[in-house]
Motif scaffolding. Structure first.
Motif, PDB file in Angstrom:
ATOM      1  N   GLN A  63      35.498  44.116  46.753  1.00  0.00           N
ATOM      2  CA  GLN A  63      34.678  43.221  47.494  1.00  0.00           C
ATOM      3  C   GLN A  63      33.629  42.662  46.379  1.00  0.00           C
ATOM      4  N   SER A  64      33.381  43.122  45.252  1.00  0.00           N
ATOM      5  CA  SER A  64      32.579  42.352  44.201  1.00  0.00           C
ATOM      6  C   SER A  64      33.347  41.388  43.478  1.00  0.00           C
ATOM      7  N   GLY A  65      34.529  41.219  43.756  1.00  0.00           N
ATOM      8  CA  GLY A  65      35.337  40.089  42.902  1.00  0.00           C
ATOM      9  C   GLY A  65      36.235  40.508  41.839  1.00  0.00           C
ATOM     10  N   LEU A  66      36.291  41.748  41.598  1.00  0.00           N
ATOM     11  CA  LEU A  66      37.109  42.187  40.622  1.00  0.00           C
ATOM     12  C   LEU A  66      38.799  42.377  41.036  1.00  0.00           C
ATOM     13  N   ALA A  67      39.482  41.967  40.223  1.00  0.00           N
ATOM     14  CA  ALA A  67      41.029  42.058  40.717  1.00  0.00           C
ATOM     15  C   ALA A  67      41.701  42.711  39.472  1.00  0.00           C
ATOM     16  N   LYS A  68      42.927  43.392  39.723  1.00  0.00           N
ATOM     17  CA  LYS A  68      43.930  43.632  38.941  1.00  0.00           C
ATOM     18  C   LYS A  68      45.268  43.846  39.349  1.00  0.00           C
ATOM     19  N   ARG A  69      46.408  43.512  38.659  1.00  0.00           N
ATOM     20  CA  ARG A  69      47.699  43.662  38.957  1.00  0.00           C
ATOM     21  C   ARG A  69      48.105  44.849  38.692  1.00  0.00           C
ATOM     22  N   VAL A  70      48.946  45.500  39.666  1.00  0.00           N
ATOM     23  CA  VAL A  70      49.577  46.970  39.339  1.00  0.00           C
ATOM     24  C   VAL A  70      51.018  46.933  39.558  1.00  0.00           C
ATOM     25  N   SER A  71      51.842  47.319  38.639  1.00  0.00           N
ATOM     26  CA  SER A  71      53.240  47.195  38.815  1.00  0.00           C
ATOM     27  C   SER A  71      53.668  48.302  39.749  1.00  0.00           C
ATOM     28  N   ALA A  72      54.638  48.167  40.639  1.00  0.00           N
ATOM     29  CA  ALA A  72      54.887  49.088  41.646  1.00  0.00           C
ATOM     30  C   ALA A  72      55.654  50.275  41.259  1.00  0.00           C
ATOM     31  N   ASP A 134      39.547  42.736  36.073  1.00  0.00           N
ATOM     32  CA  ASP A 134      38.789  41.685  35.581  1.00  0.00           C
ATOM     33  C   ASP A 134      37.997  41.069  36.693  1.00  0.00           C
ATOM     34  N   ARG A 135      36.799  40.329  36.396  1.00  0.00           N
ATOM     35  CA  ARG A 135      36.156  39.524  37.510  1.00  0.00           C
ATOM     36  C   ARG A 135      36.824  38.211  37.474  1.00  0.00           C
ATOM     37  N   ILE A 136      37.317  37.713  38.907  1.00  0.00           N
ATOM     38  CA  ILE A 136      38.182  36.788  38.977  1.00  0.00           C
ATOM     39  C   ILE A 136      37.315  35.699  39.866  1.00  0.00           C
ATOM     40  N   ALA A 137      36.130  36.019  40.677  1.00  0.00           N
ATOM     41  CA  ALA A 137      35.432  35.223  41.591  1.00  0.00           C
ATOM     42  C   ALA A 137      34.000  35.354  41.160  1.00  0.00           C
ATOM     43  N   GLU A 138      33.349  34.352  40.998  1.00  0.00           N
ATOM     44  CA  GLU A 138      31.816  34.123  40.680  1.00  0.00           C
ATOM     45  C   GLU A 138      31.167  34.350  42.058  1.00  0.00           C
ATOM     46  N   LEU A 139      30.458  35.224  42.407  1.00  0.00           N
ATOM     47  CA  LEU A 139      30.222  35.405  43.788  1.00  0.00           C
ATOM     48  C   LEU A 139      28.557  35.257  43.867  1.00  0.00           C
ATOM     49  N   ASN A 140      28.039  34.394  44.925  1.00  0.00           N
ATOM     50  CA  ASN A 140      26.616  34.635  44.984  1.00  0.00           C
ATOM     51  C   ASN A 140      25.811  35.884  45.137  1.00  0.00           C
ATOM     52  N   PRO A 141      24.620  35.969  45.232  1.00  0.00           N
ATOM     53  CA  PRO A 141      24.030  37.190  45.492  1.00  0.00           C
ATOM     54  C   PRO A 141      24.008  37.576  47.009  1.00  0.00           C
ATOM     55  N   GLY A 142      24.558  38.664  47.307  1.00  0.00           N
ATOM     56  CA  GLY A 142      24.615  39.042  48.671  1.00  0.00           C
ATOM     57  C   GLY A 142      26.070  38.827  49.430  1.00  0.00           C
ATOM     58  N   GLU A 143      26.800  38.086  48.621  1.00  0.00           N
ATOM     59  CA  GLU A 143      28.109  37.541  49.005  1.00  0.00           C
ATOM     60  C   GLU A 143      29.202  38.613  48.484  1.00  0.00           C
ATOM     61  N   LYS A 144      30.072  38.913  49.433  1.00  0.00           N
ATOM     62  CA  LYS A 144      31.212  39.613  48.856  1.00  0.00           C
ATOM     63  C   LYS A 144      32.696  39.226  49.471  1.00  0.00           C
ATOM     64  N   VAL A 145      33.741  39.692  48.878  1.00  0.00           N
ATOM     65  CA  VAL A 145      35.140  39.232  49.374  1.00  0.00           C
ATOM     66  C   VAL A 145      35.357  40.025  50.619  1.00  0.00           C
ATOM     67  N   ILE A 146      35.955  39.336  51.645  1.00  0.00           N
ATOM     68  CA  ILE A 146      36.267  40.097  52.803  1.00  0.00           C
ATOM     69  C   ILE A 146      37.661  40.088  53.273  1.00  0.00           C
TER      70      ILE A 146
END
Length: 152
Positions: A63-72, A134-146
């Motif tokens: 939700q904070s904009g951090l992402a990673k790929r994981v191999s299955a 890694d951080r992939i999205a710069e989010l504004n204060p109070g904003e989160k990925v839904i």
């Protein structure tokens, strides 16, 4: 090669199990169904992905904009009803997994302010189960990925 199903919880746990008659038996339409993944208190399902081969990657976005790929292939194969394995560590207590999709060419993140951020998936690094990503999205204060959506 048999198909696998990967389920993710908002707590960052993933469970991979094969789709076959032993794990997912065919049932009548009045049947309630079987428990696919054990959830802890206050925990919800964050996503589900069907894998055709174990060379595929899944994209995890918090939700904070951090992402990673994981191999299955690095995800331990479990049985239906297991608790799963922790696949992403969060940097803060309030963070949670926003979604999991199959790592295609592009993904779109929908934020709480209805903003859509498109990200090329090949720029997200493939990592193991440790770490937040890694951080992939710069989010504004109070904003989160839904929500996370894969774009073909």
């Amino acid at each position: 090669p048999e198909q696998n199903l990967v389920l993710a919880t908002v707590g960052g746990r993933l469970l991979r199990f094969p789709v076959n008659d032993e794990q997912l038996p065919i049932m009548g339409r009045t049947a309630v169904g079987l428990q696919a993944l054990r959830l802890r208190k206050q925990e919800k399902l964050a996503g589900g992905v069907a894998l055709n081969n174990l060379g595929d990657n899944v994209l995890l976005v918090s939700q904070s904009g951090l992402a990673k790929r994981v191999s299955a292939s690095t995800l331990r194969q479990g049985n239906r009803g297991d608790i799963g394995t922790q696949a992403i560590q969060f940097t803060s207590k309030s963070d949670a997994l926003a979604g999991m999709v199959l790592a295609t060419e592009e993904a779109a993140l929908v934020t709480s302010t209805q903003r859509v951020v498109r990200i090329p998936v090949n720029q997200v690094t493939v990592r193991g189960k440790d770490g937040a990503g890694d951080r992939i999205a710069e989010l504004n204060p109070g904003e989160k990925v839904i929500e996370v959506v894969a774009i073909d």
